[in-house]
Design a protein around this motif. Structure first.
Motif, mmCIF file in Angstrom:
data_model
loop_
_atom_site.group_PDB
_atom_site.id
_atom_site.type_symbol
_atom_site.label_atom_id
_atom_site.label_comp_id
_atom_site.label_asym_id
_atom_site.label_seq_id
_atom_site.Cartn_x
_atom_site.Cartn_y
_atom_site.Cartn_z
ATOM 1 N N THR A 121 0.856 -1.184 0.000
ATOM 2 C CA THR A 121 0.000 0.000 0.000
ATOM 3 C C THR A 121 0.889 1.230 0.000
ATOM 4 N N VAL A 180 0.830 5.182 0.519
ATOM 5 C CA VAL A 180 0.023 6.283 1.056
ATOM 6 C C VAL A 180 0.733 7.605 0.760
ATOM 7 N N SER A 181 0.104 8.453 -0.016
ATOM 8 C CA SER A 181 0.672 9.769 -0.335
ATOM 9 C C SER A 181 0.237 10.784 0.722
ATOM 10 N N GLY A 216 -2.535 12.355 -7.589
ATOM 11 C CA GLY A 216 -3.132 11.339 -8.458
ATOM 12 C C GLY A 216 -2.214 10.975 -9.615
ATOM 13 N N GLN A 266 0.754 8.896 -8.369
ATOM 14 C CA GLN A 266 0.388 7.500 -8.140
ATOM 15 C C GLN A 266 0.305 6.727 -9.449
ATOM 16 N N SER A 296 -1.656 -1.050 -3.956
ATOM 17 C CA SER A 296 -2.766 -0.113 -3.795
ATOM 18 C C SER A 296 -2.213 1.279 -3.510
ATOM 19 N N THR A 297 -2.752 2.291 -4.158
ATOM 20 C CA THR A 297 -2.323 3.664 -3.925
ATOM 21 C C THR A 297 -3.484 4.450 -3.336
ATOM 22 N N VAL A 298 -3.233 5.109 -2.227
ATOM 23 C CA VAL A 298 -4.252 5.913 -1.563
ATOM 24 C C VAL A 298 -3.629 7.231 -1.140
ATOM 25 N N THR A 299 -4.475 8.203 -0.851
ATOM 26 C CA THR A 299 -4.022 9.494 -0.357
ATOM 27 C C THR A 299 -4.529 9.671 1.066
ATOM 28 N N PRO A 344 -6.465 10.778 3.964
ATOM 29 C CA PRO A 344 -7.738 11.527 3.997
ATOM 30 C C PRO A 344 -7.533 12.903 4.637
ATOM 31 N N GLU A 351 -10.759 8.854 9.956
ATOM 32 C CA GLU A 351 -10.342 8.065 8.794
ATOM 33 C C GLU A 351 -8.828 7.989 8.662
ATOM 34 N N LEU A 385 -6.439 4.608 8.825
ATOM 35 C CA LEU A 385 -5.531 4.221 7.743
ATOM 36 C C LEU A 385 -4.159 3.885 8.297
#
Length: 351
Positions: A131, A133-134, A256, A259, A320-323, A325, A342, A346
């Motif tokens: 994962t 996380v940015s 975005g 990623q 998986s790439t997520v930012t 919250p 949130e 994470l």
């Protein structure tokens, strides 16, 4: 021709074939010596490329606990098996202006450097999933007091932009700040600057990225129509840095694209058979290490290779790439703060 020239010392004739074999043997020996010397120089050069920072010594024990690892069973077939435990790596893209190449790619004051890109890379136990996380650089955080290599420490700061941690205290402060806001131990640190990223993309033959909208950004000098593009190093770097030509011009739109680039790089590496081309393999390794700063746990070619080998089962589809919250900061409409609970949930998922 004398008898000594025609016969060996034991009286046997020294023919052309014998002389040819002797010459071939000397040539082969010379080639082996040259090859070993070249390989030795290449290894030394790649090793010497890497800059490291002793983050563990600087931060001491006042940090989140390391993840508990399962010991390797005794009698293992391998004396030094590849690691399989979960690992967290803070990856920073530095906009350092030091050096002519970086100034040409980034411009600005040669004396300054910021963490233009920040990603916490969590690799799952077993190392077949990850994962990314940015962390938006405009996120307001409480920046802790950080030790300085010159002695003393930085002052704690409330409501500071996240990327100021690197600016005031370098890699050590960047790691400490991330650990303070996540309560997650960063096992390793990797930093790549402008020129290093561009060279790596070029060494891989470019990357293919699909954009969902037109990009027209004079600041990053990037102009792309929506669609699929094969980018060279300079274009890929511009894509990673652009923000004014997409969305609302905030850091979230740029994340975005960053990623997308992470996935594109993984796919390009997977599709490039580097082992069949020693020249290309060396070019990629030289680019990858040439502008790299790591913690002391990854400061050798052997350790970086060991990490890479442990990730051989990891594919782009399993990343998986997520930012992080975030919501608009009450104090400044141009800044964001972590959206709780949130954000906390994470970070807990990465422990």
């Amino acid at each position: 021709m004398t008898r000594h020239e025609e016969h060996g010392e034991d009286g046997r004739r020294v023919g052309r074939r014998s002389r040819a074999l002797k010459a071939a043997g000397l040539t082969l020996a010379a080639a082996l010596v040259l090859g070993i010397g070249t390989a030795g120089w290449a290894y030394w050069h790649l090793n010497d490329n890497i800059t490291s920072v002793d983050i563990d010594s600087a931060l001491g024990d006042n940090r989140p606990a390391r993840a508990v690892t399962t010991p390797t069973p005794s009698g293992s077939a391998s004396a030094s098996p590849l690691p399989t435990e979960a690992v967290n790596i803070l990856v920073l893209g530095s906009d350092s202006r030091s050096g002519e190449e970086n100034q040409e790619l980034g411009g600005g004051d040669s004396g300054g450097a910021r963490s233009d890109t920040a990603m916490v890379v969590h690799i799952d136990a077993g190392r077949t999933g990850a994962t990314v996380v940015s962390i938006p650089r405009d996120t307001l955080v409480t920046r802790p007091s950080c030790p300085l290599s010159s002695g003393g420490s930085t002052a704690m700061a409330h409501g500071a932009m996240f990327n100021t941690a690197y600016a005031v205290g370098g890699p050590v402060c960047a790691v400490k700040t991330v650990e303070s806001i996540t309560n997650v131990r960063m096992d390793h640190y990797i930093e790549v600057d402008f020129s290093g990223f561009a060279k790596l993309v070029n060494a891989l033959g470019g990357v293919t990225v699909t954009t969902d909208e037109d990009i027209d950004d004079d600041d990053s000098h990037l102009h792309l129509a929506a669609g699929t593009h094969h980018l060279n190093g300079k274009q890929a770097l511009a894509l990673a840095r652009t923000r004014h030509g997409i969305g609302d011009g905030s850091d979230l739109g740029r994340i975005g694209l960053q990623q997308k680039l992470v996935k594109a790089l993984l796919e390009q590496i997977a599709s490039t058979d580097l082992l069949t081309s020693p020249t290309k393999l060396y070019a990629v390794a030289d680019a990858a290490t040439g502008s790299l700063t790591t913690d002391t746990g990854l400061n050798s070619l052997a350790e970086l290779t060991r990490l890479a080998e442990s990730l051989k089962g990891l594919t782009a589809d399993n990343v998986s790439t997520v930012t992080l919250p975030v919501v608009t900061a009450p104090s400044d409409p141009n800044r964001v703060v972590a959206d709780e609970p949130e954000a906390g949930d994470l970070w807990k998922s990465l422990t």
